[in-house]
Design a protein around this motif. Structure first.
Motif, PDB file in Angstrom:
ATOM      1  N   ALA A 426      35.460  36.329  42.439  1.00 29.12           N
ATOM      2  CA  ALA A 426      36.063  37.051  41.301  1.00 29.12           C
ATOM      3  C   ALA A 426      36.255  38.531  41.627  1.00 29.12           C
ATOM      4  N   LEU A 427      35.297  39.108  42.336  1.00 28.86           N
ATOM      5  CA  LEU A 427      35.388  40.541  42.675  1.00 28.86           C
ATOM      6  C   LEU A 427      36.519  40.811  43.672  1.00 28.86           C
ATOM      7  N   ILE A 428      36.661  39.916  44.660  1.00 31.61           N
ATOM      8  CA  ILE A 428      37.737  40.102  45.648  1.00 31.61           C
ATOM      9  C   ILE A 428      39.091  39.924  44.972  1.00 31.61           C
ATOM     10  N   THR A 429      39.180  38.935  44.103  1.00 33.42           N
ATOM     11  CA  THR A 429      40.436  38.696  43.367  1.00 33.42           C
ATOM     12  C   THR A 429      40.794  39.914  42.522  1.00 33.42           C
ATOM     13  N   GLN A 430      39.782  40.470  41.885  1.00 35.33           N
ATOM     14  CA  GLN A 430      40.013  41.682  41.062  1.00 35.33           C
ATOM     15  C   GLN A 430      40.482  42.855  41.934  1.00 35.33           C
TER      16      GLN A 430
END
Length: 468
Positions: A426-430
């Protein structure tokens, strides 16, 4: 769009008009003039924002800025007076130049450089006079390296040779050299050709106990390795770094200087920054280790948790020297991973420390499966995830954290699951959505973590209509 510029005279006239026509007091007149020009989109960065002082001579209506009053006094005595006779004016000039760039710029516009250089050359035989004159030169050239000409370069080299035993003169001359080498490739190359490098390393060795001088000399050496002059296509940064190491034994000089100032964080921070700039070859990285530099850097990291600035520079130095694969192992074997993670957790709110910490771990993980295991076991991935959460808007933190995740799993696919369980996807996608610059590294991290990545086909190379 480029901002408009005005002359100092135009600004001063507006202030005077506010005082005379609108009967404002000096402070109000000045404030009003600043607001008026800024509202018109005028760039006032090179303007002295002060009310011109009344001149001390007879013509009372002659008002000018204090830096120019000092310069005028110096100009009058340029041909006849010695530096000692104009010491007060010289010190006043230096003081006013040190107030801000606008004062220095105004002085340069009024031809201060040839006046100061004339006094510099005249002062050569007397220690106190040369110190006063070089201080004025160092103040004037701060942010204005273009002022320095061949005569000025030769003068600085001569001072450093003649007064090498005098720490105060040496220190101020090195300060002038450093300022004239920032963003000025030609000055760097000319001074290096003139023999500045042995003078800088020699000064550090000869005056190793003088903290301020060691800092100045280290910074000057570092500036010689910069490639920051936009006017030059190819600089000599790499060649200068090699010369400092191979011809001047620069790595040993820096490591020895650090050992002499173990209790001074600002000196150590500066020395680490310079070591980082010199680690430009695989064997130089190894040399730093062999000289005891790695041990020193590790000790600094272990002992200096309270200073985020020093931690940042130490991490930067580790990142630079760990480009060498043997050094990577030496860092990990010396407990470096634990220290880096502790430093990141201690300074989690500091963006620069998080960026350098992730970058360090990323370099240590590259092509080294065993190091990846150590980084995971010591909470390195968790620290990176935390850094991504804390600094969502800092593109470099996001990039370095993505790079670390990718390096951890590229040869150790079994680490993907534990990293994903920390919430990495989720953090990389964000990060991909927030920062365009994270595109390549973010997608590569998701792909290697085994996540679904949308790799858009931007152009197929086929002819046809652009409309569907």
């Amino acid at each position: 769009m480029a901002k408009r510029r005005i002359t100092q005279e135009t600004f001063d006239a507006a202030v005077r008009e506010n005082m005379e026509e609108f009967e404002m007091d000096p402070d109000e007149a000045l404030r009003e003039a600043v607001e008026q020009f800024e509202s018109q989109g005028v760039d006032l960065s090179c303007i002295v924002k002060a009310v011109p002082a009344a001149s001390s001579n007879e013509k009372q209506e002659e008002q000018t800025h204090e830096v120019l009053q000092a310069l005028d006094s110096l100009r009058i005595g340029k041909d006849s007076a010695s530096v000692m006779e104009v010491t007060a004016d010289m010190k006043s000039f230096t003081e006013h130049c040190s107030l801000g760039f606008a004062q220095r710029y105004l002085a340069a516009q009024k031809d201060a450089y040839p006046v100061i250089l004339a006094y510099c050359k005249k002062s050569m035989e007397e220690q106190e006079a040369v110190f006063t004159a070089v201080s004025a030169l160092a103040a004037l050239t701060d942010g204005q390296p273009d002022l320095l000409d061949a005569e000025g370069q030769q003068f600085l080299l001569n001072v450093l040779k003649k007064y090498k035993a005098d720490p105060s003169v040496t220190c101020v001359a090195i300060c002038a050299v450093r300022r004239c080498c920032l963003k000025h490739e030609q000055n760097r190359q000319d001074l290096v050709k003139g023999g500045i490098l042995p003078l800088l390393t020699g000064a550090m060795t000869q005056h190793s106990a003088r903290a301020e001088l060691v800092k100045e000399a280290s910074a000057a050496l570092r500036f010689m390795t910069f490639d920051d002059d936009v006017r030059v296509t190819f600089g000599h940064a790499h060649e200068h770094a090699k010369m400092i190491v191979l011809e001047q034994n620069g790595l040993k000089v820096l490591v020895e200087a650090a050992k002499a100032h173990l209790d001074n964080t600002s000196v150590l921070s500066e020395l680490c920054a310079t070591l980082s700039r010199l680690a430009v070859r695989n064997e130089f990285c190894q040399d730093i280790c062999d000289l005891g530099g790695l041990k020193l850097i590790m000790t600094l990291l272990a002992d200096s948790y309270e200073s985020p600035e020093l931690v940042r520079q130490v991490l930067s130095a580790i990142r630079a020297i760990a480009g060498n694969d043997d050094v990577k192992d030496a860092v990990v074997n010396a407990g470096g991973v634990q220290l880096i993670v502790i430093a990141m957790n201690r300074h989690m709110s500091n963006c620069a420390v998080c960026e350098q910490g992730c970058a360090c771990l990323s370099v240590l993980a590259l092509r080294k499966p065993n190091n990846c295991k150590v980084i995971m076991e010591n909470g390195g991935a968790l620290a990176a995830v935390q850094a991504m959460k804390t600094h969502a808007n800092a593109v470099n933190v996001q990039k370095q954290a993505c790079m670390l995740m990718r390096n951890l799993v590229s040869r150790m696919s079994n680490l993907s699951q534990p990293i994903l369980e920390l919430g990495a996807e989720a953090l990389i996608t964000q990060a991909l959505q927030t920062h365009q610059d994270c595109g390549d590294v973010g997608k590569a991290a998701l792909r290697d973590l085994g996540c679904k990545v949308e790799l858009r086909e931007l152009w197929t190379g086929k002819h046809g209509s652009l409309t569907h």
